[in-house]
Design an enzyme around this catalytic site. Structure first.
Site, PDB file in Angstrom:
ATOM      1  N   VAL A 190     -11.781   1.836  13.972  1.00  0.00           N
ATOM      2  CA  VAL A 190     -13.090   2.460  14.236  1.00  0.00           C
ATOM      3  C   VAL A 190     -14.232   1.449  14.075  1.00  0.00           C
ATOM      4  O   VAL A 190     -14.976   1.208  15.040  1.00  0.00           O
ATOM      5  CB  VAL A 190     -13.288   3.737  13.383  1.00  0.00           C
ATOM      6  CG1 VAL A 190     -14.700   4.295  13.572  1.00  0.00           C
ATOM      7  CG2 VAL A 190     -12.246   4.789  13.747  1.00  0.00           C
ATOM      8  N   TYR A 210       0.837  -1.209   0.000  1.00  0.00           N
ATOM      9  CA  TYR A 210       0.000   0.000   0.000  1.00  0.00           C
ATOM     10  C   TYR A 210       0.868   1.254   0.000  1.00  0.00           C
ATOM     11  O   TYR A 210       0.689   2.151  -0.822  1.00  0.00           O
ATOM     12  CB  TYR A 210      -0.907  -0.023   1.223  1.00  0.00           C
ATOM     13  CG  TYR A 210      -1.904   1.115   1.296  1.00  0.00           C
ATOM     14  CD1 TYR A 210      -2.916   1.246   0.344  1.00  0.00           C
ATOM     15  CD2 TYR A 210      -1.851   2.055   2.326  1.00  0.00           C
ATOM     16  CE1 TYR A 210      -3.849   2.280   0.426  1.00  0.00           C
ATOM     17  CE2 TYR A 210      -2.778   3.093   2.411  1.00  0.00           C
ATOM     18  CZ  TYR A 210      -3.772   3.206   1.460  1.00  0.00           C
ATOM     19  OH  TYR A 210      -4.689   4.228   1.543  1.00  0.00           O
ATOM     20  N   ARG A 243     -10.426  -2.073  10.410  1.00  0.00           N
ATOM     21  CA  ARG A 243      -9.826  -0.885  11.008  1.00  0.00           C
ATOM     22  C   ARG A 243     -10.353  -0.652  12.416  1.00  0.00           C
ATOM     23  O   ARG A 243     -11.395  -1.187  12.809  1.00  0.00           O
ATOM     24  CB  ARG A 243     -10.086   0.334  10.128  1.00  0.00           C
ATOM     25  CG  ARG A 243      -9.188   0.290   8.907  1.00  0.00           C
ATOM     26  CD  ARG A 243      -9.221   1.571   8.142  1.00  0.00           C
ATOM     27  NE  ARG A 243     -10.278   1.540   7.168  1.00  0.00           N
ATOM     28  CZ  ARG A 243     -10.270   2.294   6.068  1.00  0.00           C
ATOM     29  NH1 ARG A 243      -9.262   3.105   5.817  1.00  0.00           N
ATOM     30  NH2 ARG A 243     -11.262   2.231   5.226  1.00  0.00           N
TER      31      ARG A 243
END
Ligand code: UDP
Length: 311
Positions: A189, A146, A187
């Site tokens: 969150v 990435y 992720r």
């Protein structure tokens, strides 16, 4: 009315951007292969006569008949779990995908905005991160597919700018959150909210002392459009400088959900950056932009949205 292309428009930030542009009265062509994006994110836009959806992998050549004024390239797997599952695809999206979108902008004489990332700073040795910092990236680590794809993307954008004088922008996007994040993208969150709502322990990796700074999605969309409509061609950090440890974030999720889940520490993933906080002086000065939504407000909206789609 302008025609604006949003590659990655069915993704989390992309779908909010499409909605924002339509509200401004633009015509939007959303391009997405739905590999990490979701048609549900754009379903409410499908009835709008100014919205066109094109299912297309941007690593394959494509063309459009319409005149186009602006191209936003947000197409890429973006969560550590997603890009580590598809490392080669992620590299090709950053390389061939970005090239195909740049060629579209060049052929249409359109402005081009590349969604880059705070990951180009790697595990930063300078803190907070300023745009002039070149970063500390492990080029062969698990996150390199990435990080290097996005670094290559920035290099390609600058090459098109220098070679063809294309009007290009580079947004370095820091951690962004809000409704329409995928509940299973891994992720912090969505993981922690989803765990709390399901009364499961909250997984905090390592000792939770690593930091992130979370920006609400509506602020991010305003930043992206302000950058696209500006005259600056330099990379600009977009994010919220409100830095906190992941342990503090987990406690915030417990407080706002009102669910007293336990914290379960798990091993820290390889090459997980220890600190991250944007210096946003440049965005303030050049774009007159800064985030407005405080964490308590944005996180409550996000929790309510996750509760409404509860699996
Ligand atoms: N993290 C965590 N628990 C989780 C998922 C992530 O403690 O269930 C941590 C992760 O190790 C990192 C931070 O939260 O330090 C942010 O991770 P995320 O995957 O959201 O994105 P990143 O900022 O690393 O790209």
């Amino acid at each position: 009315m302008k025609t604006v292309v949003v590659a990655g428009g069915a993704g989390f930030i992309g779908s909010h951007l499409c909605e924002f542009l339509l509200k401004k009265g633009e015509k939007v062509i959303c391009i997405d292969d739905l590999s990490t994006g979701d048609k549900k994110n754009i379903e409410p836009l499908m009835n709008n006569g100014n919205f066109v959806f094109m299912q297309q992998d941007i690593t394959e050549p494509f063309s459009l008949r319409d005149d186009v004024a602006q191209v936003f390239n947000l197409a890429s797997p973006a969560s550590p779990i997603d890009y580590q599952k598809k490392p080669i695809k992620t590299l090709m999206v950053g390389a061939m995908g970005t090239k195909n979108c740049l060629d579209l902008a060049k052929n249409k004489n359109a402005s081009f905005l590349q969604a880059s990332t705070s990951e180009i700073y790697g595990d930063p040795l300078e803190h907070p991160q300023v745009e002039s910092y070149w970063g500390n990236v492990n080029p062969i680590g698990v996150r390199s597919c990435y990080d290097e794809a996005k670094r290559f993307g920035e290099a390609l954008v600058m090459a098109y700018r220098r070679k063809f004088n294309l009007d290009t922008k580079i947004a370095r996007i820091f951690n962004t959150y809000g409704p329409r994040m995928r509940y299973d993208d891994g992720r912090v969150v969505p993981n922690l909210i989803f765990q709390a709502l399901n009364k499961k322990p909250l997984t905090v990796y390592g000792n939770g002392e690593q930091t992130r700074s979370f920006c609400y999605v509506s602020d991010m969309v305003e930043g992206l459009t302000a950058l696209m409509n500006s005259s600056t061609n330099e990379p600009v950090n977009l994010g919220n400088p409100n830095e906190m440890t992941i342990a503090e974030f987990a406690n915030k999720v417990i407080e706002l959900t009102g669910i007293d889940s336990k914290i379960e520490n798990k091993p820290l993933p390889e090459d997980d950056p220890l600190k991250r906080k944007p210096n946003i002086s440049k965005a303030k000065e050049l774009l007159g932009w800064e985030p407005k939504i405080v964490l308590d407000v944005g996180l409550q909206k996000t929790i309510d949205w996750f509760a409404s789609i509860k699996k």
